[in-house]
Write an enzyme that holds these catalytic residues in place. Structure first.
Site, PDB file in Angstrom:
ATOM      1  N   ASN A  15     -39.153  50.336 -17.375  1.00 39.02           N
ATOM      2  CA  ASN A  15     -40.035  49.473 -17.794  1.00 39.02           C
ATOM      3  C   ASN A  15     -40.860  49.375 -17.937  1.00 39.02           C
ATOM      4  OD1 ASN A  15     -37.174  47.310 -16.690  1.00 39.02           O
ATOM      5  ND2 ASN A  15     -38.136  47.260 -15.321  1.00 39.02           N
TER       6      ASN A  15
ATOM      7  N   HIS B 137     -33.817  34.861 -12.822  1.00 40.20           N
ATOM      8  CA  HIS B 137     -33.810  36.393 -11.928  1.00 40.20           C
ATOM      9  C   HIS B 137     -33.774  35.534 -10.391  1.00 40.20           C
ATOM     10  CE1 HIS B 137     -36.097  39.376  -9.827  1.00 40.20           C
ATOM     11  NE2 HIS B 137     -36.061  39.848 -10.865  1.00 40.20           N
TER      12      HIS B 137
ATOM     13  N   GLU C 208     -36.656  32.686 -18.266  1.00 39.84           N
ATOM     14  CA  GLU C 208     -37.110  34.082 -18.471  1.00 39.84           C
ATOM     15  C   GLU C 208     -36.898  33.386 -19.520  1.00 39.84           C
ATOM     16  OE1 GLU C 208     -35.423  37.367 -16.163  1.00 39.84           O
ATOM     17  OE2 GLU C 208     -34.664  36.382 -15.325  1.00 39.84           O
TER      18      GLU C 208
ATOM     19  N   SER D 135     -34.101  40.125 -18.222  1.00 37.03           N
ATOM     20  CA  SER D 135     -33.618  41.250 -17.917  1.00 37.03           C
ATOM     21  C   SER D 135     -32.418  42.749 -18.240  1.00 37.03           C
ATOM     22  CB  SER D 135     -34.574  41.472 -17.132  1.00 37.03           C
ATOM     23  OG  SER D 135     -33.346  41.479 -15.954  1.00 37.03           O
TER      24      SER D 135
ATOM     25  N   ASP E  51     -40.232  32.496 -16.776  1.00 35.20           N
ATOM     26  CA  ASP E  51     -40.936  33.623 -16.618  1.00 35.20           C
ATOM     27  C   ASP E  51     -40.779  34.696 -17.488  1.00 35.20           C
ATOM     28  OD1 ASP E  51     -41.011  36.277 -15.658  1.00 35.20           O
ATOM     29  OD2 ASP E  51     -39.401  36.013 -13.553  1.00 35.20           O
TER      30      ASP E  51
ATOM     31  N   HIS F 223     -40.369  40.411 -18.685  1.00 36.05           N
ATOM     32  CA  HIS F 223     -40.068  41.277 -19.970  1.00 36.05           C
ATOM     33  C   HIS F 223     -40.190  41.137 -20.774  1.00 36.05           C
ATOM     34  CE1 HIS F 223     -37.695  43.496 -16.847  1.00 36.05           C
ATOM     35  NE2 HIS F 223     -37.120  42.750 -16.152  1.00 36.05           N
TER      36      HIS F 223
ATOM     37  N   LYS G 282     -44.231  45.732 -15.590  1.00 40.25           N
ATOM     38  CA  LYS G 282     -43.375  46.406 -16.674  1.00 40.25           C
ATOM     39  C   LYS G 282     -44.035  46.925 -17.850  1.00 40.25           C
ATOM     40  CE  LYS G 282     -40.169  44.140 -14.902  1.00 40.25           C
ATOM     41  NZ  LYS G 282     -40.561  42.857 -13.279  1.00 40.25           N
TER      42      LYS G 282
END
Length: 386
Positions: free
Chosen positions: A48, A134, A177, A181, A206, A209, A238
């Site tokens: 990541n 997540h 998110e 991910s 969130d 990423h 990340k």
């Protein structure tokens, strides 16, 4: 045998039979994007570390400088004696960069997400989460006193329908998110923000990423979508190349979390040397647009080098899922790539839904074009062997 031991043995046996047993592989980091595994050197396409900062000499030197200035550990929780000038500087830097009044540091994204939901939610509240959020968010929602519903993945209409069933005056929290991910896809944040505004719901994003990868100067998926959530969570494991997380919010929310977020109150603060290094990473992310440009080049190259029938998902992010479906096939695929000198992790249920096992390919700015070509060639070969 104790009943707990019987339960443990049975669960492990069942996981083996299902072909879902996980193992921790001890790797040794080599030069650039290579790792050593059992005396074999492999190109790593499962990291990541999207911007290639984890081994960047400038960032390594910044952490070493932080160690020489501030020592190894913080020594206590933030509210005792663990909060130091590098923490304060990093919080101010993040808040200014991302456009919020305050930032609050945590030792991991998992703890930041759980601290936020456990502190905010009370009985009678309504929590609405994207179905593919997540595990830290879903678990916190399930364990909270709030009523939780999950809307269809990336579907603002599904969210709107669920919100229409919530009493108008009830507190409503929507969590999604920015970049997911496992699929590498973007949330339709502008549409979700509009639904939240129409329903007087608080929006939490969130962006683990997305921050550093998307948006102007790497400001993330919210900036990319042209919205500002009520609360933003960013993580440092990340694109920042390090570890930890921050919650970006208003002054009042930050003060509320300081008073009531148990993960913040009772956890040892991150080392000040780490905060010092994270400040350096934050500066690099904003300055080095070439890293994001390199990622875009690698994405285009991979799509060009792969054969048309290879079932890879072409995303706007460095995450490129290669959909396999069957868990056993995914493991065999990963093993064959390893034999060709490539480390690509097989992702299986329960991390992803049943029958959606995949190889989660991730690209970084530290990869070379020749390495992208080698990856594509190996995938083309293995795909047609299966």
């Amino acid at each position: 045998m104790h009943r707990f031991n019987q339960r443990i043995a049975s669960a492990l046996e069942q996981r083996q039979e299902q072909g879902l047993y996980r193992t921790v592989n001890c790797l040794r980091r080599g030069q650039d994007m290579s790792v050593q595994f059992r005396e074999q050197s492999l190109l790593n396409f499962s990291s990541n570390d999207y911007l290639g900062l984890a081994q960047d000499p400038v960032l390594v030197a910044a952490w070493q400088d932080g160690l020489s200035r501030y020592g190894a550990g913080s020594g206590a929780s933030p509210l005792v004696t663990g909060f130091h000038s590098p923490h304060q500087h990093l919080q101010s830097q993040l808040a200014e960069w991302l456009g919020f009044e305050q930032a609050l540091l945590f030792s991991s994204g998992f703890s930041a997400n759980q601290a936020l939901l456990f502190a905010l939610l009370q009985e009678g509240d309504h929590l609405l989460q994207d179905k593919l959020n997540h595990a830290s968010l879903i678990e916190a929602g399930m364990l909270s006193p709030a009523s939780m519903r999950r809307f269809a993945h990336n579907d603002p209409s599904s969210l709107e329908r669920l919100l229409s069933r919530v009493p108008e005056n009830s507190p409503k929290l929507v969590v999604t998110e920015g970049v997911f991910s496992m699929d590498g896809d973007l949330s339709p944040l502008a549409d979700i923000a509009h639904v939240c505004q129409q329903s007087s719901s608080m929006l939490v994003v969130d962006d683990a990423h997305g921050c550093g990868v998307l948006g102007e100067s790497g400001r993330g998926s919210c900036n990319f979508a042209g919205i500002k959530p009520d609360i933003l969570v960013v993580t440092f494991g990340k694109a920042f190349g390090l570890q930890g997380a921050a919650i970006l919010c208003s002054h009042d929310v930050a003060e509320y979390l300081v008073q009531f977020a148990r993960h913040f109150i009772y956890s040892t603060a991150m080392p000040p040397a780490q905060a010092h290094a994270l400040s350096a990473a934050c500066g690099i992310i904003q300055r080095d647009n070439w890293r994001r440009e390199k990622l875009a080049e690698h994405s285009d190259s991979l799509a060009q080098y792969l054969l048309p029938d290879v079932e890879i998902v072409n995303t706007q992010t460095p995450i490129k899922p290669l959909m396999v479906g069957n868990s056993e096939r995914a493991v065999k695929f990963a093993d064959k790539l390893r034999q060709r000198g490539l480390w690509v992790s097989a992702i299986r249920p329960p991390t992803v839904p049943a029958n959606s096992a995949r190889l989660r390919i991730t690209l970084t700015a530290a990869h070379k074009d020749t390495e992208i070509r080698a990856l594509a060639q190996a995938i083309n070969e293995v795909w047609h062997e299966e």
